[in-house]
Design a protein around this motif. Structure first.
Motif, PDB file in Angstrom:
ATOM      1  N   ALA A 412       0.904  -1.044  -0.073  1.00 52.50           N
ATOM      2  CA  ALA A 412      -0.065  -0.051   0.035  1.00 52.50           C
ATOM      3  C   ALA A 412       0.954   1.397  -0.090  1.00 52.50           C
ATOM      4  CB  ALA A 412      -0.857  -0.042   1.365  1.00 52.50           C
ATOM      5  N   ASP A 445      -6.268  -2.816  -2.941  1.00 50.99           N
ATOM      6  CA  ASP A 445      -4.923  -1.928  -3.144  1.00 50.99           C
ATOM      7  C   ASP A 445      -4.144  -2.725  -4.380  1.00 50.99           C
ATOM      8  OD1 ASP A 445      -5.474  -0.384  -1.163  1.00 50.99           O
ATOM      9  OD2 ASP A 445      -4.121  -1.342   0.214  1.00 50.99           O
ATOM     10  N   SER A 448      -5.548  -1.446  -7.803  1.00 53.17           N
ATOM     11  CA  SER A 448      -5.192  -0.196  -7.806  1.00 53.17           C
ATOM     12  C   SER A 448      -3.628   0.046  -8.486  1.00 53.17           C
ATOM     13  CB  SER A 448      -5.164   0.929  -6.574  1.00 53.17           C
ATOM     14  OG  SER A 448      -6.260   0.898  -5.974  1.00 53.17           O
ATOM     15  N   ASN A 550      -5.476   4.261   0.973  1.00 53.55           N
ATOM     16  CA  ASN A 550      -5.883   4.191  -0.499  1.00 53.55           C
ATOM     17  C   ASN A 550      -7.144   3.422  -0.763  1.00 53.55           C
ATOM     18  OD1 ASN A 550      -3.112   5.239  -1.502  1.00 53.55           O
ATOM     19  ND2 ASN A 550      -2.549   3.706  -0.089  1.00 53.55           N
TER      20      ASN A 550
END
Length: 956
Positions: A412, A445, A448, A550
């Motif tokens: 992260a 995460d 992402s 996030n």
């Protein structure tokens, strides 16, 4: 001495302050005056030899001219008896007095009828009997032909210090304490030795590291002059980053000459930092109290350390030398012991972790916990050290129970610096994580990170697989949102998303899991009308708080901010995005610089062209900082190119794309849509019509294939004008009508005005005027200044062609005003030329706009700091930008100011400020001019090159 009287000159000072140089100068002057000069130097190796320093003085007599040599030979047996005989016992002071008196007589006889100068350097290292003689002599030289000169360093309590104190305190003593070199002298020395563009900045750095100590300064400059021991390319501003080799050798010898464990203690202080509590240093060395106290006193007496409640080196460069002299293995062990000592003393997690970063891995779970604590504290403040702490924790390595936590938190944190490393660590974390909620967070995460590297199909797979295995929850709803968003970023991801969503619906019997931004995303992609979309965006942004990590919540906030932009709510979008940016940075959340890209687009539409260019340039460089471009790269590049087109910097725009291999890049992802539009516009501006049309048509086709979103309303209108100019009139008109229907359906003023203005270029004159009048009405009072300026220019030009000169002049005047305010100089020039062609009178100077020759706000901030003497690296740290960005702003500022280096910067800025004040007075005086004042033949007043000069900056 010339008058027949002697005396004592005592030169006191820390090592390297120039004592020996003073003695050498005195020696030379004495020889020039035909005095007999005898010299000696104390050293630790002869300190145990009784009367060793006195012997050196007498032995130096043989180096004198023949007279002195003969005298020494005549007294040889007498001297030998005194020096090599048995010394008196301390209990018999009368015998000592007799010996010292006889030695005094020997020196008087050696001098004969000449003046005698005795020079003793490093007297603090001389043997005690010699110091006793010097003390005896100092009390008797006032009315004799003997001048005693000694140089000494401060000493702690002891017999040597007492004897030297008697020398200094003698009635006939003159005490000299050399001062350090001043900053002005250092600047001159730097200019004469290493040079460089900014000797003062180099001198300041050198003064901070050495405090003006001549020995340290000379060591640095000597090594800099030869280039020995320094990496290639080391500039003058980095002279003190490493200690000179000569200084390293000196400090090692010095420390080894002091009592044990002085070397180890100095190494511990160097490792612990610039200032450290003695008890922490003692625990780091592990020495007994008595040993530690003795070594500490020796280091303070030698003025290596300063005697204060916290220990620190007298000179930062000496600390650097101690660090450089410490073997890596020893340094690593000291860091490990320092971490334990600090933990015992209750230090902060970051202080402890700073040493653990340098300590060797030992599979110690206490180390892992300390690093996790430090990472949490740093992350809460948004600091960049989080990644370093977690990577070090992974190397320890952590036990199986701690491995998922370390991997997931590391991944992260790495989203902000290296999305590929983040993806690798998060994928491993997902394998080792079993708790459902934790798996959902890791999967989010990981998606992402994969999306940041344009690995959209992999991201879709991760999200769908995780949703399948987990029970319904709010976290899983966020995964649905992410799946919905990422699945629209490329045709392959879209097709995969549709298949996986169909499977999920079968599994959940059609149950949906809308998250915070789900409805807004659907409206964005399905082109819901502007009013409903703006209401939804307001709802998302008004909800209490923002997510702390996030995730999709931040994506929803970005989407909401961008939706307000699309809906022509520019001021609200700007405020919302600033809040998102500030909060994300405060909390250490990485948005892949997409927020900066969106801000650049908003500022461009608001008419802040230079600000938009700065934001886009910063985002573009940041998107490449890890060596692997993120999804923000093409978006940032597009925003920069669009801004540069408006500034008229087509060559730079081409270069920015070329150096990144984006000039011919092809991709089927939605993040490349802005790039295709910007590249198409650039090529049209360069006269490359076919290539420009091809880019725009390719972008529009990809947009349609992905399912055109509300954000693309009016986006592809440059195709209409390009097709019409190339003779493809019917195709241009059909495409324009399609865009007009979409814009009417969406209902936002600015996109509709863009389409109306563009369609007017393909229409008959009467219809064209009606379309433009409608566009002008839509934008009346709009904050979208750049589009207002464009529309007013086109409207005024067409009115002029239609013979409506008076109305045309009014529209063109306002276009000139707005274009100047925006900094859209090509548009300003075209509008002004059109106005001049109509023979329009001017209203007087009016409000003056910033010109291309004036500094932008970013350039002003950078040049102001540079003028204060800050280096490029310091400026970058102060302004939270990259060094490359600072260099670019300075290059632009130098060009505008007509200078080539920092040396001219202060003068140029002062001259610019004076001219600015004069311009303000001129502008105020000009407001009384009549309406009939003629327009200048130049595109801007007082500008011989077609652009406003620096005198116009900031007036009005």
């Amino acid at each position: 001495m010339r008058g027949g009287f002697g005396g004592v000159i005592a030169v006191e000072g820390a090592p390297g302050t120039g004592k020996s140089s003073l003695l050498r100068h005195l020696h030379s002057k004495a020889v020039d005056n035909k005095f007999l000069v005898l010299h000696a130097r104390g050293n630790e190796f002869e300190a145990s030899f009784a009367l060793g320093a006195v012997a050196q003085l007498i032995e130096s007599a043989v180096e004198d001219p023949p007279g002195g040599n003969l005298s020494a030979r005549l007294h040889a047996s007498r001297i030998a008896h005194l020096l090599h005989g048995e010394l008196p016992d301390e209990a018999h002071p009368a015998e000592w007095h007799a010996l010292l008196h006889e030695l005094h007589r020997v020196f008087l006889d050696l001098a004969g009828d000449r003046r005698l100068v005795l020079v003793v350097d490093d007297a603090q290292l001389a043997d005690l009997p010699s110091l006793r003689f010097l003390s005896y002599l100092a009390a008797r030289v006032g009315h004799s032909p003997i001048m005693l000169t000694v140089a000494m360093e401060p000493r702690g309590p002891g017999p040597a210090a007492d004897l030297l104190g008697a020398v200094v305190a003698s009635f006939d003593s003159t005490v000299l304490r050399p001062a350090p070199l001043s900053l002005g002298v250092l600047e001159q020395v730097v200019a004469e030795t290493v040079g460089g563009p900014d000797p003062l900045a180099t001198a300041e750095s050198l003064f901070e590291a050495t405090a003006g100590n001549p020995m340290l300064v000379r060591a640095v400059l000597d090594e800099a002059a030869t280039g020995a021991g320094r990496p290639a390319g080391t500039g003058p501003d980095r002279l003190t980053e490493r200690a000179p080799r000569s200084l390293v050798r000196w400090i090692v010898r010095k420390l080894r000459s002091l009592p044990e464990p002085s070397l180890e203690l100095a190494q511990a202080v160097a490792v612990l930092g610039r200032s450290t509590e003695p008890r922490v240093v003692e625990r780091t060395t592990g020495r007994a109290d008595a040993e530690f106290d003795k070594a500490l006193a020796a280091l303070i007496d030698a003025e290596i350390l300063i005697d204060e409640p916290v220990l620190r080196f007298a000179h930062p460069l000496v600390r650097t030398a101690v660090q450089d002299s410490t073997p890596p293995a020893t340094r690593g062990q000291l860091h490990a012991r320092a971490a334990r000592a600090l933990a015992t003393a209750g230090a902060s997690p970051e202080q402890i972790a700073g040493h653990l970063l340098e300590a060797p891995a030992q599979a110690d779970q206490r180390t892992v916990r300390s690093l996790l604590d430090a990472a949490a504290a740093a992350g809460a403040r948004g600091e960049s050290d989080t990644v370093s702490y977690l990577r070090r924790a992974l190397r320890e390595p952590p036990a199986d129970r701690n491995l998922p936590t370390v991997l997931s938190r590391l991944g992260a944190a790495e989203l902000s610096v290296d999305h590929e490393a983040a993806a690798a660590h998060l994928a491993e974390a997902l394998e080792h994580t079993s708790a459902p909620q934790a798996r959902a967070v890791v999967a989010r995460d990981l998606a992402s990170a994969l999306a940041a590297g344009s690995r959209f199909e992999e991201a879709v797979t991760v999200l769908a697989d995780t949703i399948t295995e987990l029970p319904a929850s709010d976290t899983v709803a966020d995964l649905y949102n992410a799946l919905s968003c990422i699945g629209r970023l490329s045709p392959g991801a879209r097709d995969l998303q549709r298949r996986r969503l169909a499977q999920l619906r079968e599994r959940t019997a059609g149950t949906a899991f809308p998250g915070n931004g789900h409805g807004l995303l659907e409206q964005l992609w399905n082109r819901t009308d502007a009013r409903r979309m703006a209401d939804s965006a307001d709802h998302v942004l008004r909800r209490a708080g923002l997510p702390a990590e996030n995730g999709v919540g931040w994506g929803a906030a970005l989407t909401a901010s961008w939706s307000l932009t699309i809906c022509d709510r520019l001021p609200e979008a700007r405020r919302a995005l600033r809040t998102v940016t500030d909060e994300s940075r405060r909390r250490g959340v990485h948005l892949f610089h997409l927020d900066d890209c969106l801000r650049a687009n908003i500022e461009l539409q608001l008419g802040q062209v230079s600000v938009a260019a700065d934001l886009a340039a910063t985002a573009l460089e940041a998107s490449e900082s890890a060596g692997r471009p993120t999804i923000a790269q093409p978006i940032a590049a597009a925003a920069l190119v669009e801004s540069l087109i408006e500034l008229g910097e087509l060559e730079r725009a081409t270069t920015e794309l070329s150096v990144r291999e984006l000039l011919h890049a092809e991709s089927d992802t939605s993040v490349h849509l802005p790039l295709l539009r910007a590249r198409g516009r650039l090529r049209l501006a360069l006269g490359q019509t076919d290539a420009g049309v091809a880019d725009l048509l390719r972008g529009r086709a990809l947009d349609a294939e992905l399912g055109p979103a509300a954000g693309s309303v009016g986006m592809w209108t440059p195709i209409v004008t390009a097709l019409h100019r190339s003779g493809r009139v019917r195709e241009a008109q059909e495409l324009g009508e399609e865009e007009l229907a979409r814009a009417h359906a969406f209902g936002a003023a600015r996109p509709l005005a863009v389409v109306l203005r563009t369609l007017a270029s393909t229409a008959a004159p009467d219809r064209a005027l009606r379309l433009l009048e409608e566009a002008v009405d839509l934008l009346d009072g709009s904050p979208a200044l750049l589009e207002r300026a464009r529309t007013l220019y086109v409207h005024g030009r067409l009115l002029g062609r239609a013979g409506k000169t008076s109305t045309a002049r009014g529209q063109l005047r306002l276009a000139v005003e707005l274009a100047g305010e925006c900094g859209a100089y090509p548009l300003h020039g075209r509008a002004r030329e059109e106005l001049l062609s109509l023979g329009a009178p001017a209203r007087g100077p009016g409000r003056r706009k910033r010109s291309p020759s004036a500094l932008t706000p970013s350039e002003e901030r950078v040049t102001a700091l540079a003028a204060e003497g800050l280096s490029n690296r310091d400026i970058a740290q102060t302004l939270f930008v990259t060094v490359k960005t600072v260099e670019w702003h300075l290059t632009q500022a130098y060009r505008k100011l007509g200078i080539v280096s920092r040396e001219d910067l202060s003068r140029a800025l002062a001259a610019s400020a004076a001219t600015d004040r004069e311009s303000r007075l001129t502008s105020l005086a000009g407001t009384s001019e009549k309406e009939s004042t003629p327009v200048s033949n130049q595109p801007f007043p007082n500008a011989s090159d077609g652009r406003p000069d620096a005198r116009a900056r900031g007036t009005g």
